[in-house]
Write an enzyme that holds these catalytic residues in place. Structure first.
Site, PDB file in Angstrom:
ATOM      1  N   CYS A   7      30.959 -39.483 -18.336  1.00 11.31           N
ATOM      2  CA  CYS A   7      30.912 -38.304 -17.478  1.00 11.31           C
ATOM      3  C   CYS A   7      29.507 -37.708 -17.330  1.00 11.31           C
ATOM      4  O   CYS A   7      28.643 -37.925 -18.186  1.00 11.31           O
ATOM      5  CB  CYS A   7      31.855 -37.260 -18.063  1.00 11.31           C
ATOM      6  N   ASP A 125      40.287 -31.337 -24.495  1.00 16.76           N
ATOM      7  CA  ASP A 125      38.869 -31.068 -24.686  1.00 16.76           C
ATOM      8  C   ASP A 125      38.710 -29.901 -25.658  1.00 16.76           C
ATOM      9  O   ASP A 125      39.647 -29.146 -25.893  1.00 16.76           O
ATOM     10  CB  ASP A 125      38.273 -30.711 -23.308  1.00 16.76           C
TER      11      ASP A 125
HETATM   12  O1  LIG Z   1      29.710 -31.897 -18.599  1.00 18.19           O
HETATM   13  C1  LIG Z   1      29.737 -30.763 -18.143  1.00 18.19           C
HETATM   14  O2  LIG Z   1      28.724 -30.084 -18.005  1.00 18.19           O
HETATM   15  C2  LIG Z   1      31.053 -30.173 -17.734  1.00 18.19           C
HETATM   16  C3  LIG Z   1      31.058 -29.023 -17.001  1.00 18.19           C
HETATM   17  C4  LIG Z   1      32.230 -28.459 -16.600  1.00 18.19           C
HETATM   18  C5  LIG Z   1      33.436 -29.035 -16.930  1.00 18.19           C
HETATM   19  C6  LIG Z   1      33.459 -30.189 -17.690  1.00 18.19           C
HETATM   20  C7  LIG Z   1      32.285 -30.768 -18.100  1.00 18.19           C
HETATM   21  N1  LIG Z   1      32.267 -31.923 -18.855  1.00 18.19           N
HETATM   22  C8  LIG Z   1      33.419 -32.504 -19.456  1.00 18.19           C
HETATM   23  O3  LIG Z   1      33.493 -32.117 -20.798  1.00 18.19           O
HETATM   24  C9  LIG Z   1      34.131 -33.133 -21.557  1.00 18.19           C
HETATM   25  C10 LIG Z   1      33.436 -33.407 -22.868  1.00 18.19           C
HETATM   26  O4  LIG Z   1      32.099 -33.543 -22.775  1.00 18.19           O
HETATM   27  P1  LIG Z   1      31.153 -33.800 -24.068  1.00 18.19           P
HETATM   28  O5  LIG Z   1      31.204 -35.279 -24.338  1.00 18.19           O
HETATM   29  O6  LIG Z   1      31.670 -33.001 -25.193  1.00 18.19           O
HETATM   30  O7  LIG Z   1      29.815 -33.373 -23.590  1.00 18.19           O
HETATM   31  C11 LIG Z   1      34.222 -34.332 -20.641  1.00 18.19           C
HETATM   32  O8  LIG Z   1      35.543 -34.418 -20.167  1.00 18.19           O
HETATM   33  C12 LIG Z   1      33.357 -33.990 -19.482  1.00 18.19           C
HETATM   34  O9  LIG Z   1      33.963 -34.496 -18.305  1.00 18.19           O
END
Ligand SMILES: O=C(O)c1ccccc1N[C@@H]1O[C@H](COP(=O)(O)O)[C@@H](O)[C@H]1O
Length: 203
Positions: A7, A125
């Site tokens: 992502c 999440d």
């Molecule tokens: O990545 C971002 O900035 C974000 C912003 C808004 C909504 C979701 C976002 N990211 C999502 O968060 C999870 C976990 O990320 P991490 O690996 O802990 O950084 C993932 O699903 C991203 O799609």
């Protein structure tokens, strides 16, 4: 084999990395300016044109409006990942298949979305999406079984993903912060490679 979503892709170099390493899903943050991973509609259009069609594209949003969901549909994304708030009406009418993101503390409310046909996946999440913070995976053990794809996100890295897969047995694992370059300008090829390998080889 556990599927992988990478992502926060934001430039052509990221897409080159993804096309080479072939994860199952590619995520693009949209309509969320607070994130350094946010991209414009025009950039999304350009990056989608470069993305290998075998990789499913996901627009990642927070509390999207009806107009934003319409734009995502027009861009041709395979899925829209929805964090934050959305009315039941808007959710049920969304034309793009949905991956509904919920904070682990909201596990009890999963019943509301279970019956919606257009919600294809549920993503668990930590409290702040995209923060690189993990949570206690044992909270998912009480999860009712359902037919949706289960995505596990939040603070995953190449080092902890095998353990996460063994404990939670998700449909897919999702990462953003854990595979980012130190200067946050995009994805780190080696970290993405190691993450995909460790996730897919996990027993
Ligand atoms: O990545 C971002 O900035 C974000 C912003 C808004 C909504 C979701 C976002 N990211 C999502 O968060 C999870 C976990 O990320 P991490 O690996 O802990 O950084 C993932 O699903 C991203 O799609």
């Amino acid at each position: 084999m556990t599927k992988v979503k990478i992502c926060g892709l934001k430039n052509p170099t990221d897409i080159k990395c993804i096309n080479t390493l072939s994860p199952d899903f590619a995520g693009f943050v949209m309509f969320f300016e607070k994130s350094h991973r946010n991209i414009s509609v025009q950039t999304a259009q350009e990056l989608l044109a470069l993305l290998d069609k075998n990789i499913k594209s996901v627009a990642v949003t927070v509390s999207p409006t009806e107009e934003q969901l319409e734009q995502i549909h027009t861009l041709g994304f395979d899925y829209v990942q929805i964090h934050g708030k959305i009315s039941e009406k808007l959710l049920s009418e969304c034309k793009t298949p949905v991956i509904r993101a919920i904070n682990v503390s909201g596990i009890e409310s999963i019943g509301d979305i279970e019956n919606l046909d257009n919600v294809k996946g549920i993503l668990f999440d930590s409290a702040v999406p995209g923060s690189g913070k993990s949570f206690d995976w044992s909270m998912l053990e009480k999860l009712p079984k359902n037919k949706k794809m289960l995505f596990l996100a939040g603070g995953l890295t190449a080092d902890n993903v095998a353990k996460a897969v063994a404990q939670v047995r998700p449909f897919a694992v999702d990462v953003s912060s854990g595979v980012e370059l130190a200067d946050k300008s995009g994805k780190d090829f080696e970290l993405v490679r190691a993450f995909i390998e460790n996730a897919r080889n996990s027993k």
